[in-house]
Motif scaffolding. Structure first.
Motif, PDB file in Angstrom:
ATOM      1  N   ALA A 148       3.094  10.721  -3.301  1.00  0.00           N
ATOM      2  CA  ALA A 148       2.265  10.298  -2.181  1.00  0.00           C
ATOM      3  C   ALA A 148       1.978   8.800  -2.251  1.00  0.00           C
ATOM      4  N   MET A 149       2.079   8.117  -1.109  1.00  0.00           N
ATOM      5  CA  MET A 149       1.887   6.674  -1.084  1.00  0.00           C
ATOM      6  C   MET A 149       0.501   6.276  -1.581  1.00  0.00           C
ATOM      7  N   HIS A 150      -0.506   7.102  -1.256  1.00  0.00           N
ATOM      8  CA  HIS A 150      -1.869   6.751  -1.656  1.00  0.00           C
ATOM      9  C   HIS A 150      -2.089   6.893  -3.162  1.00  0.00           C
ATOM     10  N   ASP A 151      -1.124   7.502  -3.868  1.00  0.00           N
ATOM     11  CA  ASP A 151      -1.245   7.620  -5.322  1.00  0.00           C
ATOM     12  C   ASP A 151      -0.708   6.381  -6.055  1.00  0.00           C
ATOM     13  N   VAL A 152      -0.033   5.493  -5.319  1.00  0.00           N
ATOM     14  CA  VAL A 152       0.483   4.270  -5.932  1.00  0.00           C
ATOM     15  C   VAL A 152      -0.686   3.322  -6.189  1.00  0.00           C
ATOM     16  N   LYS A 153      -0.899   2.981  -7.428  1.00  0.00           N
ATOM     17  CA  LYS A 153      -2.019   2.120  -7.808  1.00  0.00           C
ATOM     18  C   LYS A 153      -1.658   0.659  -7.536  1.00  0.00           C
ATOM     19  N   LEU A 154      -2.401   0.038  -6.626  1.00  0.00           N
ATOM     20  CA  LEU A 154      -2.172  -1.358  -6.278  1.00  0.00           C
ATOM     21  C   LEU A 154      -3.431  -2.173  -6.545  1.00  0.00           C
ATOM     22  N   PRO A 155      -3.274  -3.435  -6.924  1.00  0.00           N
ATOM     23  CA  PRO A 155      -4.445  -4.295  -7.108  1.00  0.00           C
ATOM     24  C   PRO A 155      -5.210  -4.454  -5.793  1.00  0.00           C
ATOM     25  N   LYS A 156      -6.455  -4.820  -5.871  1.00  0.00           N
ATOM     26  CA  LYS A 156      -7.267  -5.045  -4.691  1.00  0.00           C
ATOM     27  C   LYS A 156      -6.646  -6.145  -3.833  1.00  0.00           C
ATOM     28  N   GLY A 157      -6.631  -5.933  -2.519  1.00  0.00           N
ATOM     29  CA  GLY A 157      -6.078  -6.939  -1.625  1.00  0.00           C
ATOM     30  C   GLY A 157      -4.591  -6.782  -1.372  1.00  0.00           C
ATOM     31  N   CYS A 158      -4.026  -5.617  -1.716  1.00  0.00           N
ATOM     32  CA  CYS A 158      -2.607  -5.356  -1.493  1.00  0.00           C
ATOM     33  C   CYS A 158      -2.452  -4.142  -0.574  1.00  0.00           C
ATOM     34  N   ARG A 159      -1.544  -4.216   0.370  1.00  0.00           N
ATOM     35  CA  ARG A 159      -1.276  -3.100   1.273  1.00  0.00           C
ATOM     36  C   ARG A 159       0.222  -2.874   1.424  1.00  0.00           C
ATOM     37  N   ILE A 160       0.635  -1.605   1.424  1.00  0.00           N
ATOM     38  CA  ILE A 160       2.023  -1.284   1.722  1.00  0.00           C
ATOM     39  C   ILE A 160       2.214  -1.426   3.222  1.00  0.00           C
ATOM     40  N   MET A 161       3.133  -2.308   3.605  1.00  0.00           N
ATOM     41  CA  MET A 161       3.331  -2.643   5.008  1.00  0.00           C
ATOM     42  C   MET A 161       4.403  -1.767   5.659  1.00  0.00           C
ATOM     43  N   CYS A 162       5.503  -1.548   4.943  1.00  0.00           N
ATOM     44  CA  CYS A 162       6.569  -0.708   5.480  1.00  0.00           C
ATOM     45  C   CYS A 162       7.487  -0.268   4.342  1.00  0.00           C
ATOM     46  N   ILE A 163       8.367   0.665   4.659  1.00  0.00           N
ATOM     47  CA  ILE A 163       9.325   1.205   3.699  1.00  0.00           C
ATOM     48  C   ILE A 163      10.696   1.219   4.357  1.00  0.00           C
ATOM     49  N   TYR A 164      11.718   0.821   3.606  1.00  0.00           N
ATOM     50  CA  TYR A 164      13.086   0.960   4.083  1.00  0.00           C
ATOM     51  C   TYR A 164      13.749   2.073   3.280  1.00  0.00           C
ATOM     52  N   ARG A 165      14.246   3.078   4.020  1.00  0.00           N
ATOM     53  CA  ARG A 165      14.889   4.228   3.381  1.00  0.00           C
ATOM     54  C   ARG A 165      16.246   4.463   4.021  1.00  0.00           C
ATOM     55  N   ASN A 166      17.313   4.320   3.229  1.00  0.00           N
ATOM     56  CA  ASN A 166      18.672   4.487   3.742  1.00  0.00           C
ATOM     57  C   ASN A 166      18.933   3.602   4.949  1.00  0.00           C
ATOM     58  N   GLY A 167      18.413   2.372   4.885  1.00  0.00           N
ATOM     59  CA  GLY A 167      18.649   1.408   5.952  1.00  0.00           C
ATOM     60  C   GLY A 167      17.750   1.557   7.163  1.00  0.00           C
ATOM     61  N   LYS A 168      16.815   2.516   7.123  1.00  0.00           N
ATOM     62  CA  LYS A 168      15.931   2.743   8.260  1.00  0.00           C
ATOM     63  C   LYS A 168      14.505   2.309   7.939  1.00  0.00           C
ATOM     64  N   LEU A 169      13.862   1.708   8.939  1.00  0.00           N
ATOM     65  CA  LEU A 169      12.487   1.244   8.779  1.00  0.00           C
ATOM     66  C   LEU A 169      11.506   2.395   8.971  1.00  0.00           C
ATOM     67  N   ILE A 170      10.533   2.499   8.070  1.00  0.00           N
ATOM     68  CA  ILE A 170       9.462   3.493   8.185  1.00  0.00           C
ATOM     69  C   ILE A 170       8.129   2.764   8.161  1.00  0.00           C
ATOM     70  N   GLU A 179      10.004   7.940  -1.826  1.00  0.00           N
ATOM     71  CA  GLU A 179      11.132   8.612  -2.447  1.00  0.00           C
ATOM     72  C   GLU A 179      11.895   7.642  -3.343  1.00  0.00           C
ATOM     73  N   TRP A 180      12.643   8.198  -4.291  1.00  0.00           N
ATOM     74  CA  TRP A 180      13.432   7.377  -5.203  1.00  0.00           C
ATOM     75  C   TRP A 180      14.424   6.529  -4.411  1.00  0.00           C
ATOM     76  N   GLY A 181      14.501   5.235  -4.717  1.00  0.00           N
ATOM     77  CA  GLY A 181      15.423   4.334  -4.032  1.00  0.00           C
ATOM     78  C   GLY A 181      14.851   3.672  -2.807  1.00  0.00           C
ATOM     79  N   ASP A 182      13.638   4.056  -2.372  1.00  0.00           N
ATOM     80  CA  ASP A 182      12.994   3.390  -1.232  1.00  0.00           C
ATOM     81  C   ASP A 182      12.732   1.925  -1.567  1.00  0.00           C
ATOM     82  N   GLU A 183      12.905   1.058  -0.586  1.00  0.00           N
ATOM     83  CA  GLU A 183      12.463  -0.327  -0.735  1.00  0.00           C
ATOM     84  C   GLU A 183      11.085  -0.429  -0.097  1.00  0.00           C
ATOM     85  N   VAL A 184      10.100  -0.723  -0.906  1.00  0.00           N
ATOM     86  CA  VAL A 184       8.706  -0.742  -0.457  1.00  0.00           C
ATOM     87  C   VAL A 184       8.260  -2.191  -0.283  1.00  0.00           C
TER      88      VAL A 184
END
Length: 213
Positions: A148-170, A179-184
């Motif tokens: 789950a994305m919300h389980d990724v521990k990030l420092p304060k002031g950081c936000r996941i903006m988008c994910i690229y999976r198999n060449g597609k924008l999410i 998922e494994w291999g995602d570009e975050v």
């Protein structure tokens, strides 16, 4: 990159390694930096740059295999961070398996820009909105990041903006899973970049494992 560092006024010392003496002679008149003539994948030449005191080794030749070999040699010599350029996206997962997670794939970036232009969007809009100390940071998800994305521990002031999976924008929702291999892609303050590497366990010194301003 060297010109940008010069304009930034920061106290960076840049050393460029190139096999082509003519190239060195040409750019040495334009850039205020050091130069080494030879094969940048050779340990003996890389040692001349004082790996333990160097912040980043960029491997940016036009040959993917050379960049990968130079990156592996650089990591073994103790460079704090190694960035590998790959033209063929097919090498991306190989780089992950070799622990080279800080990669640059120009064809992927250019493809995104061309798609934006085709859709009638200005590909420079996003970069012009990132001012002052804002930076984007990207990493390729390994097994330890899957879940789950919300389980990724990030420092304060950081936000996941988008994910690229198999060449597609999410554009992720709150319940999005990585998922494994995602570009975050993360947006953050420049001062958080080091903390992000540590938090995501991307420190190349400590384990076999991108930030763009």
């Amino acid at each position: 990159m060297s010109k940008r560092l010069e304009r930034s006024g920061t106290n960076h010392e840049v050393i460029i390694i190139d096999r082509d003496k003519e190239v060195i002679d040409t750019i040495s008149a334009e850039l205020d930096c050091g130069f080494l003539h030879g094969d940048g994948s050779k340990p003996s030449l890389l040692r001349e740059t004082n790996p333990e005191e160097t912040d980043v080794l960029y491997c940016l030749t036009d040959h993917d295999q050379t960049n990968i070999i130079a990156s592996l040699v650089g990591r073994s010599l103790g460079f704090a961070k190694v960035v590998t350029k790959i033209e063929d996206p097919g090498y991306a997962h190989i780089c992950i398996e070799l622990g080279l997670e800080a990669t640059i794939t120009p064809s992927r970036t250019i493809g995104r820009h061309l798609a934006d232009m085709l859709e009638g969007r200005d590909p420079l809009d996003l970069s012009t909105m990132f001012r002052y100390d804002a930076s984007t940071f990207s990493f390729v998800a390994q097994e330890k990041h899957v879940g789950a994305m919300h389980d990724v521990k990030l420092p304060k002031g950081c936000r996941i903006m988008c994910i690229y999976r198999n060449g597609k924008l999410i554009i992720p929702q709150e319940d999005e899973k990585i998922e494994w291999g995602d570009e975050v892609i993360i947006i953050t303050h420049q001062k958080n970049l080091g903390a992000l590497h540590a938090q995501l366990d991307l420190d190349l010194n400590n384990q076999p494992d991108d930030s763009v301003e």
